[in-house]
Design a protein around this motif. Structure first.
Motif, mmCIF file in Angstrom:
data_model
loop_
_atom_site.group_PDB
_atom_site.id
_atom_site.type_symbol
_atom_site.label_atom_id
_atom_site.label_comp_id
_atom_site.label_asym_id
_atom_site.label_seq_id
_atom_site.Cartn_x
_atom_site.Cartn_y
_atom_site.Cartn_z
ATOM 1 N N PHE A 201 0.839 -1.199 0.000
ATOM 2 C CA PHE A 201 0.000 0.000 0.000
ATOM 3 C C PHE A 201 0.877 1.253 0.000
ATOM 4 N N GLU A 202 1.960 1.214 0.802
ATOM 5 C CA GLU A 202 2.841 2.388 0.865
ATOM 6 C C GLU A 202 3.508 2.676 -0.482
ATOM 7 N N SER A 203 3.971 1.625 -1.162
ATOM 8 C CA SER A 203 4.710 1.863 -2.405
ATOM 9 C C SER A 203 3.805 2.386 -3.506
ATOM 10 N N GLY A 217 8.710 14.515 -0.273
ATOM 11 C CA GLY A 217 8.846 13.595 0.844
ATOM 12 C C GLY A 217 7.508 13.019 1.254
ATOM 13 N N VAL A 218 7.502 11.725 1.619
ATOM 14 C CA VAL A 218 6.284 11.050 2.079
ATOM 15 C C VAL A 218 6.634 10.231 3.318
ATOM 16 N N GLU A 219 5.862 10.390 4.370
ATOM 17 C CA GLU A 219 6.033 9.622 5.604
ATOM 18 C C GLU A 219 4.735 8.908 5.951
ATOM 19 N N PHE A 220 4.849 7.735 6.551
ATOM 20 C CA PHE A 220 3.678 7.005 7.030
ATOM 21 C C PHE A 220 3.739 6.905 8.548
ATOM 22 N N GLY A 221 2.614 7.199 9.181
ATOM 23 C CA GLY A 221 2.555 7.126 10.632
ATOM 24 C C GLY A 221 3.491 8.118 11.282
ATOM 25 N N LEU A 222 4.288 7.628 12.217
ATOM 26 C CA LEU A 222 5.235 8.504 12.911
ATOM 27 C C LEU A 222 6.355 8.947 11.993
ATOM 28 N N GLY A 223 6.623 8.173 10.951
ATOM 29 C CA GLY A 223 7.629 8.555 9.967
ATOM 30 C C GLY A 223 9.034 8.616 10.534
ATOM 31 N N PHE A 224 9.820 9.616 10.101
ATOM 32 C CA PHE A 224 11.214 9.712 10.507
ATOM 33 C C PHE A 224 11.377 9.995 11.995
ATOM 34 N N PHE A 242 -10.893 -6.501 17.296
ATOM 35 C CA PHE A 242 -11.051 -5.897 15.970
ATOM 36 C C PHE A 242 -9.710 -5.446 15.376
ATOM 37 N N GLY A 243 -8.632 -5.676 16.100
ATOM 38 C CA GLY A 243 -7.317 -5.287 15.613
ATOM 39 C C GLY A 243 -6.950 -3.849 15.914
ATOM 40 N N THR A 244 -7.737 -3.172 16.745
ATOM 41 C CA THR A 244 -7.433 -1.803 17.138
ATOM 42 C C THR A 244 -6.119 -1.776 17.918
ATOM 43 N N THR A 245 -5.327 -0.749 17.697
ATOM 44 C CA THR A 245 -4.051 -0.625 18.403
ATOM 45 C C THR A 245 -4.047 0.616 19.288
ATOM 46 N N ASN A 246 -3.202 0.581 20.316
ATOM 47 C CA ASN A 246 -3.175 1.705 21.259
ATOM 48 C C ASN A 246 -2.446 2.920 20.691
ATOM 49 N N THR A 247 -1.589 2.711 19.692
ATOM 50 C CA THR A 247 -0.918 3.794 18.969
ATOM 51 C C THR A 247 -1.037 3.500 17.478
ATOM 52 N N ASN A 248 -0.600 4.449 16.665
ATOM 53 C CA ASN A 248 -0.668 4.245 15.212
ATOM 54 C C ASN A 248 0.632 4.702 14.565
ATOM 55 N N ASN A 249 1.735 4.257 15.128
ATOM 56 C CA ASN A 249 3.044 4.671 14.632
ATOM 57 C C ASN A 249 3.329 4.155 13.224
ATOM 58 N N ASN A 250 2.661 3.069 12.835
ATOM 59 C CA ASN A 250 2.847 2.505 11.496
ATOM 60 C C ASN A 250 1.882 3.088 10.463
ATOM 61 N N GLY A 251 1.025 3.998 10.890
ATOM 62 C CA GLY A 251 0.145 4.671 9.943
ATOM 63 C C GLY A 251 -0.941 3.808 9.359
ATOM 64 N N GLY A 252 -1.372 2.766 10.098
ATOM 65 C CA GLY A 252 -2.468 1.923 9.626
ATOM 66 C C GLY A 252 -2.076 0.864 8.626
ATOM 67 N N ILE A 253 -0.768 0.589 8.514
ATOM 68 C CA ILE A 253 -0.280 -0.367 7.511
ATOM 69 C C ILE A 253 0.807 -1.235 8.133
ATOM 70 N N ASN A 254 0.685 -2.540 7.974
ATOM 71 C CA ASN A 254 1.728 -3.483 8.389
ATOM 72 C C ASN A 254 2.044 -4.427 7.246
ATOM 73 N N ASN A 261 -6.733 0.144 11.009
ATOM 74 C CA ASN A 261 -6.626 1.402 11.736
ATOM 75 C C ASN A 261 -6.558 2.570 10.741
ATOM 76 N N GLU A 262 -6.606 3.747 11.254
ATOM 77 C CA GLU A 262 -6.576 4.956 10.430
ATOM 78 C C GLU A 262 -5.275 5.033 9.631
ATOM 79 N N ILE A 263 -5.404 5.251 8.332
ATOM 80 C CA ILE A 263 -4.212 5.500 7.518
ATOM 81 C C ILE A 263 -3.748 6.926 7.774
ATOM 82 N N LEU A 264 -2.469 7.065 8.070
ATOM 83 C CA LEU A 264 -1.897 8.376 8.363
ATOM 84 C C LEU A 264 -0.677 8.589 7.481
ATOM 85 N N VAL A 265 -0.728 9.626 6.661
ATOM 86 C CA VAL A 265 0.354 9.931 5.726
ATOM 87 C C VAL A 265 0.694 11.414 5.827
ATOM 88 N N LYS A 266 1.982 11.721 5.781
ATOM 89 C CA LYS A 266 2.423 13.113 5.743
ATOM 90 C C LYS A 266 3.216 13.352 4.463
#
Length: 331
Positions: A201-203, A217-224, A242-254, A261-266
């Motif tokens: 999904f990221e690529s 530049g593109v970052e996912f989740g917490l990014g750099f 339901f697979g909910t996580t306590n944080t979303n450092n990976n931006g909703g993608i593993n 979880n919520e997709i987060l992109v910067k």
């Protein structure tokens, strides 16, 4: 080339100062309710007119020539186009000999042996993002359960939105430009979209985002910022069935696949290269350095209008993966 997507396919066309620009969409499922009015809100978000945007104001009246009948998609390719009316081509004549710093003038001239249409940036103009925004509107119909949220979280180094207007006014007075960071969010995304490795999904999303002029530049989740954390801190721990996580450092993608979880992109958008401030650059005709004063109509902060374009890229990527999943599961 000028195509993108596997099942939801885009073919972009046009040049900034030619008759029109647009996009051909293929793979749209038949029977989707779609009105011309559905495009207005997102097209208006891209329009110029606000502080910091270009003085080139176009009507952007959408023309849909195929793929739509009685306000329903037919399943046939959809041709969407927009007339170019407000053109001022004389401002670009000199850029073949004296290309604008950090602009595509030089590389396009070399790549196409000077046959490219240099007016307004030609085929590389931000004007062509009208097609991407339009495709995003259709994509949102396919990804109908997804909620999108887009905002600027950094403008020229400033993170307080209350100070953005003042910063823009100062930038205009300086005859300069600024960039910034756009934050994209997509909620209600189902688990399982994307593939391992080359079609992660990221690529795929990054591929489309980097097709937008100015994206650097593109970052996912917490990014750099994740460089400051240990694995025990970075890991998103599951907290329910339901697979909910306590944080979303990976931006909703593993593993290249959406995890529900919520997709987060910067997205980092660079400062607009066309500025009114005089710059020293090279004259390739006279073989010497000289000062360049750019005339014309340019955005001091292209990021203002790029928000909806980046959002459209996220919607298009989601729509393509949703259609792939339906095909894979024979739904």
């Amino acid at each position: 080339m000028n195509q993108f997507g596997k099942l939801f396919r885009l073919s972009i066309f046009g040049e900034s100062h030619q008759d029109r620009v647009g996009i051909i969409l293929d793979g749209i499922p038949a029977g989707i309710k779609l009105y011309k009015e559905d495009f207005i809100a997102d097209l208006n978000r891209r329009k110029a007119g606000k502080v910091g945007t270009t003085r080139r104001i176009e009507e952007d009246d959408i023309e849909i020539s195929s793929g739509l009948y009685n306000d329903f998609t037919t399943g046939a390719p959809m041709l969407i186009s927009f007339k170019n009316n407000n053109k001022n081509s004389k401002d670009y004549e000199n850029f073949r000999n004296i290309p604008r710093p950090s602009h595509a003038d030089y590389v396009l001239n070399k790549k196409y042996n000077s046959f490219n249409d240099i007016r307004g940036g030609g085929h590389s103009s931000g004007r062509l993002t009208l097609g991407i925004v339009s495709a995003g509107v259709v994509a949102k119909k396919i990804a109908k359960d997804v909620l999108f949220e887009t905002k600027i979280i950094n403008l020229g180094g400033e993170t307080d939105p209350n100070k953005f207007d003042e910063l823009l006014k100062n930038t205009l007075e300086e005859q300069n430009s600024i960039g910034g960071i756009i934050e994209l969010k997509a909620k209600n995304v189902k688990v399982g979209l994307g593939e391992p490795y080359f079609d992660s999904f990221e690529s795929i999303l990054s591929h489309l985002l980097f097709s937008i002029g100015g994206v650097k530049g593109v970052e996912f989740g917490l990014g750099f910022d994740g460089v400051n954390l240990r694995g025990s801190e970075f890991n998103d721990k599951f907290i329910d069935k339901f697979g909910t996580t306590n944080t979303n450092n990976n931006g909703g993608i593993n593993g290249g696949i959406t995890n529900g979880n919520e997709i987060l992109v910067k997205v980092f958008i660079k400062p607009t290269p066309s500025i009114f401030k005089e710059q020293e650059t090279y004259n390739f005709k006279d073989n010497k350095l000289e000062n360049l004063k750019i005339e014309g109509r340019h955005d001091a902060a292209i990021i203002l209008r790029a928000q909806v374009v980046c959002e459209a890229a996220l919607a298009i990527t989601l729509a393509d993966f949703i259609l792939q999943e339906r095909a894979y599961k024979n739904e």
